[in-house]
Scaffold this motif. Structure first.
Motif, PDB file in Angstrom:
ATOM      1  N   UNK A  42       0.827  -1.210   0.000  1.00  0.00           N
ATOM      2  CA  UNK A  42       0.000   0.000   0.000  1.00  0.00           C
ATOM      3  C   UNK A  42       0.859   1.258   0.000  1.00  0.00           C
ATOM      4  N   UNK A  43       1.978   1.200   0.708  1.00  0.00           N
ATOM      5  CA  UNK A  43       2.876   2.358   0.746  1.00  0.00           C
ATOM      6  C   UNK A  43       3.563   2.601  -0.589  1.00  0.00           C
ATOM      7  N   UNK A  44       3.605   1.577  -1.441  1.00  0.00           N
ATOM      8  CA  UNK A  44       4.176   1.719  -2.775  1.00  0.00           C
ATOM      9  C   UNK A  44       3.102   2.044  -3.815  1.00  0.00           C
ATOM     10  N   UNK A  45       1.858   2.162  -3.368  1.00  0.00           N
ATOM     11  CA  UNK A  45       0.741   2.440  -4.279  1.00  0.00           C
ATOM     12  C   UNK A  45       0.478   3.940  -4.365  1.00  0.00           C
ATOM     13  N   UNK A  46      -0.296   4.328  -5.346  1.00  0.00           N
ATOM     14  CA  UNK A  46      -0.651   5.743  -5.498  1.00  0.00           C
ATOM     15  C   UNK A  46      -1.865   6.051  -4.627  1.00  0.00           C
ATOM     16  N   UNK A  47      -1.576   6.464  -3.388  1.00  0.00           N
ATOM     17  CA  UNK A  47      -2.627   6.809  -2.446  1.00  0.00           C
ATOM     18  C   UNK A  47      -2.681   8.321  -2.257  1.00  0.00           C
ATOM     19  N   UNK A  48      -3.834   8.872  -1.903  1.00  0.00           N
ATOM     20  CA  UNK A  48      -3.873  10.277  -1.482  1.00  0.00           C
ATOM     21  C   UNK A  48      -2.922  10.454  -0.304  1.00  0.00           C
ATOM     22  N   UNK A  49      -2.266  11.584  -0.202  1.00  0.00           N
ATOM     23  CA  UNK A  49      -1.234  11.771   0.812  1.00  0.00           C
ATOM     24  C   UNK A  49      -1.764  11.559   2.219  1.00  0.00           C
ATOM     25  N   UNK A  50      -3.008  12.005   2.491  1.00  0.00           N
ATOM     26  CA  UNK A  50      -3.575  11.814   3.827  1.00  0.00           C
ATOM     27  C   UNK A  50      -3.829  10.333   4.116  1.00  0.00           C
ATOM     28  N   UNK A  51      -4.248   9.590   3.102  1.00  0.00           N
ATOM     29  CA  UNK A  51      -4.448   8.148   3.271  1.00  0.00           C
ATOM     30  C   UNK A  51      -3.111   7.452   3.489  1.00  0.00           C
ATOM     31  N   UNK A  52      -2.106   7.868   2.718  1.00  0.00           N
ATOM     32  CA  UNK A  52      -0.752   7.315   2.873  1.00  0.00           C
ATOM     33  C   UNK A  52      -0.245   7.513   4.292  1.00  0.00           C
ATOM     34  N   UNK A  53      -0.457   8.701   4.848  1.00  0.00           N
ATOM     35  CA  UNK A  53       0.019   8.983   6.205  1.00  0.00           C
ATOM     36  C   UNK A  53      -0.682   8.109   7.239  1.00  0.00           C
ATOM     37  N   UNK A  54      -1.958   7.822   7.012  1.00  0.00           N
ATOM     38  CA  UNK A  54      -2.683   6.947   7.930  1.00  0.00           C
ATOM     39  C   UNK A  54      -2.155   5.515   7.867  1.00  0.00           C
ATOM     40  N   UNK A  55      -1.821   5.072   6.665  1.00  0.00           N
ATOM     41  CA  UNK A  55      -1.232   3.731   6.526  1.00  0.00           C
ATOM     42  C   UNK A  55       0.112   3.667   7.254  1.00  0.00           C
ATOM     43  N   UNK A  56       0.885   4.734   7.158  1.00  0.00           N
ATOM     44  CA  UNK A  56       2.153   4.789   7.891  1.00  0.00           C
ATOM     45  C   UNK A  56       1.935   4.692   9.392  1.00  0.00           C
ATOM     46  N   UNK A  57       0.880   5.347   9.897  1.00  0.00           N
ATOM     47  CA  UNK A  57       0.571   5.270  11.327  1.00  0.00           C
ATOM     48  C   UNK A  57       0.291   3.827  11.741  1.00  0.00           C
ATOM     49  N   UNK A  58      -0.508   3.125  10.944  1.00  0.00           N
ATOM     50  CA  UNK A  58      -0.853   1.742  11.248  1.00  0.00           C
ATOM     51  C   UNK A  58       0.404   0.866  11.222  1.00  0.00           C
ATOM     52  N   UNK A  59       1.221   1.067  10.225  1.00  0.00           N
ATOM     53  CA  UNK A  59       2.442   0.269  10.064  1.00  0.00           C
ATOM     54  C   UNK A  59       3.385   0.468  11.251  1.00  0.00           C
ATOM     55  N   UNK A  60       3.582   1.715  11.653  1.00  0.00           N
ATOM     56  CA  UNK A  60       4.479   2.018  12.764  1.00  0.00           C
ATOM     57  C   UNK A  60       3.953   1.449  14.081  1.00  0.00           C
ATOM     58  N   UNK A  61       2.650   1.581  14.301  1.00  0.00           N
ATOM     59  CA  UNK A  61       2.070   1.090  15.553  1.00  0.00           C
ATOM     60  C   UNK A  61       2.139  -0.423  15.648  1.00  0.00           C
ATOM     61  N   UNK A  62       1.908  -1.102  14.536  1.00  0.00           N
ATOM     62  CA  UNK A  62       1.981  -2.564  14.565  1.00  0.00           C
ATOM     63  C   UNK A  62       3.401  -3.054  14.828  1.00  0.00           C
ATOM     64  N   UNK A  63       4.396  -2.330  14.333  1.00  0.00           N
ATOM     65  CA  UNK A  63       5.771  -2.708  14.672  1.00  0.00           C
ATOM     66  C   UNK A  63       6.003  -2.565  16.170  1.00  0.00           C
ATOM     67  N   UNK A  64       5.493  -1.485  16.762  1.00  0.00           N
ATOM     68  CA  UNK A  64       5.616  -1.316  18.204  1.00  0.00           C
ATOM     69  C   UNK A  64       4.953  -2.472  18.948  1.00  0.00           C
ATOM     70  N   UNK A  65       3.783  -2.887  18.476  1.00  0.00           N
ATOM     71  CA  UNK A  65       3.081  -3.997  19.119  1.00  0.00           C
ATOM     72  C   UNK A  65       3.870  -5.302  18.994  1.00  0.00           C
ATOM     73  N   UNK A  66       4.477  -5.529  17.832  1.00  0.00           N
ATOM     74  CA  UNK A  66       5.276  -6.745  17.634  1.00  0.00           C
ATOM     75  C   UNK A  66       6.427  -6.802  18.631  1.00  0.00           C
ATOM     76  N   UNK A  67       7.137  -5.682  18.799  1.00  0.00           N
ATOM     77  CA  UNK A  67       8.257  -5.645  19.736  1.00  0.00           C
ATOM     78  C   UNK A  67       7.771  -5.794  21.177  1.00  0.00           C
ATOM     79  N   UNK A  68       6.613  -5.189  21.494  1.00  0.00           N
ATOM     80  CA  UNK A  68       6.062  -5.307  22.843  1.00  0.00           C
ATOM     81  C   UNK A  68       5.652  -6.742  23.139  1.00  0.00           C
ATOM     82  N   UNK A  69       5.166  -7.438  22.130  1.00  0.00           N
ATOM     83  CA  UNK A  69       4.773  -8.838  22.317  1.00  0.00           C
ATOM     84  C   UNK A  69       5.983  -9.716  22.593  1.00  0.00           C
ATOM     85  N   UNK A  70       7.084  -9.425  21.929  1.00  0.00           N
ATOM     86  CA  UNK A  70       8.320 -10.164  22.211  1.00  0.00           C
ATOM     87  C   UNK A  70       8.786  -9.883  23.631  1.00  0.00           C
ATOM     88  N   UNK A  71       8.744  -8.614  24.027  1.00  0.00           N
ATOM     89  CA  UNK A  71       9.185  -8.237  25.368  1.00  0.00           C
ATOM     90  C   UNK A  71       8.320  -8.884  26.437  1.00  0.00           C
TER      91      UNK A  71
END
Length: 436
Positions: free
Chosen positions: A337-366
């Protein structure tokens, strides 16, 4: 239009201010220019001269002419043994209350006030911890200088794109450094940058003068210590309005010390790290202070607090873990999705989801009692980026698959709902763009 008699001679700052408003309305000039005229009619050299004289002579008799403003910051020095910490507060006195010259939404846009929030109408507090007592005092001193500058000049920090746009060209000013953008009450702009001494040398100085002149602008190096690094950086003012520039220069060059003496020896109020400063306005309001963010433990159904940041609060996630396989599948969708042609506001929301899920993955390991593996570190941001989706239908379907996986992998809870809300916003924006 009513004529204002020349014989009108106010004897107080409030009177000068009232006269200035009338002059501004009659002559269609800036507020700063009207203040200068009103002060001269009152028998003073300029408005700064009037402020200093009237505050000195009348403040002990008329307390309303001086308004106390408090600035505070927490600090924790982990390099010392034993570790030290505390809360530093300073009081400054200005002719007007804080609310009259700085609005809540402007605070974090102003030079030296970026990390502060309005705790009460007479108190600004820095949200994050600082790493030493001396650093806390240093930044509070600079914040005090900024409040004095804003109150005295009438300038406000630029807060939106429309206000900042005319100053974008100044990003190319030769040797520009430590810049801040300011707006007058009439909407004219002033650009302040504060480079180190090399920018004042003949070669660099002439280059700057030529650059400013070639664009029809006006610039000056006022005899003033500035805001960024007082006494070490060299403030330079640039403006399109020569009259405004001259007024600001006159004002800043006449500024008295915000508090007399060396700032390190100011009358600091030092308290313990676990304390909270209660300002007079807070006490008078009868409203108790809430505990400092990030210092208490809360509860949320089906979620747990996996990170706490003092001054900022707690970060939560669902109290269950998603399988590594599902993390990989979701990350692949998000990468595409980040490599797709998204409206900039939609792209930023996808980035938020991606970043938060990485945080959750690391928290789950911890939470499982281990560090994240190399493979887990690569899940959301490592490896090669796959090709983006080419059609809106494919993009919307990918978002639906991400939502389905998250819904079945995590229990219903506020963190999951917040994440799905961001995803839903991205989907709605993408769908709206597709129908145009």
């Amino acid at each position: 239009m009513e004529h204002i008699p020349q014989s009108v001679q106010p004897s107080t700052l409030a009177g000068i201010s009232r006269l200035a408003k009338a002059i501004k309305k009659q002559d269609q000039i800036t507020h700063l220019a009207a203040l200068e005229i009103a002060a001269q009619r009152a028998g003073y050299q300029n408005y700064q001269h009037a402020r200093h004289a009237l505050n000195r002579d009348q403040a002990p008799l008329h307390g309303q002419l001086v308004h106390r403003i408090y600035l505070s910051a927490y600090w924790r020095d982990s390099s010392s043994k034993p570790r030290q910490s505390g809360l530093e507060t300073i009081r400054i006195e200005l002719p007007r209350p804080l609310a009259e010259f700085l609005k809540r939404h402007q605070i974090h846009r102003a030079r030296n006030l970026e990390g502060f929030f309005l705790e009460s109408k007479d108190h600004l507090e820095m949200r994050s911890n600082l790493d030493s007592q001396i650093r806390a005092r240093e930044l509070l001193q600079r914040a005090a200088l900024s409040l004095q500058f804003i109150e005295a000049t009438g300038l406000r920090p630029a807060t939106n794109r429309l206000q900042r746009k005319p100053m974008d060209q100044l990003d190319d000013l030769p040797n520009v450094d430590h810049s801040s953008r300011w707006i007058s009450p009439a909407g004219d702009w002033v650009f302040l940058d504060e480079p180190y001494s090399h920018a004042t040398k003949d070669q660099y100085h002439s280059e700057r003068v030529d650059w400013v002149a070639s664009r029809g602008l006006h610039g000056a190096w006022p005899n003033w210590n500035g805001l960024y690094y007082p006494g070490n950086a060299h403030p330079h003012l640039t403006a399109a309005n020569q009259t405004l520039l001259n007024q600001v220069i006159s004002t800043v060059q006449a500024l008295p010390p915000v508090i007399e003496g060396d700032w390190q020896q100011w009358p600091w109020i030092s308290d313990g790290y676990t304390s909270q400063f209660i300002s007079p306005a807070r006490e008078a309001s009868g409203n108790k202070r809430k505990p400092r963010a990030g210092t208490t433990y809360g509860w949320s159904k089906n979620a747990y607090q996996y990170q706490t940041i003092e001054g900022h609060g707690s970060v939560w996630k669902p109290d269950q873990s998603m399988t590594l396989g599902n993390h990989v599948a979701v990350s692949d969708e998000l990468k595409r999705l980040c490599q797709s042609k998204l409206p900039i506001t939609a792209y930023n929301k996808i980035l938020e989801v991606r970043s938060e899920l990485e945080n959750w993955l690391f928290a789950e390991a911890s939470r499982a009692g281990r560090d994240a593996t190399d493979a887990e570190h690569d899940v959301y941001y490592g490896g090669e980026s796959p090709a983006g989706y080419k059609t809106d239908m494919d993009r919307l379907a990918a978002m639906d698959r991400v939502r389905a996986t998250l819904t079945t992998s995590y229990p219903d809870c506020k963190p999951r709902r917040d994440l799905l809300k961001s995803l839903a916003t991205a989907r709605a924006l993408t769908q709206k763009s597709a129908t145009r």
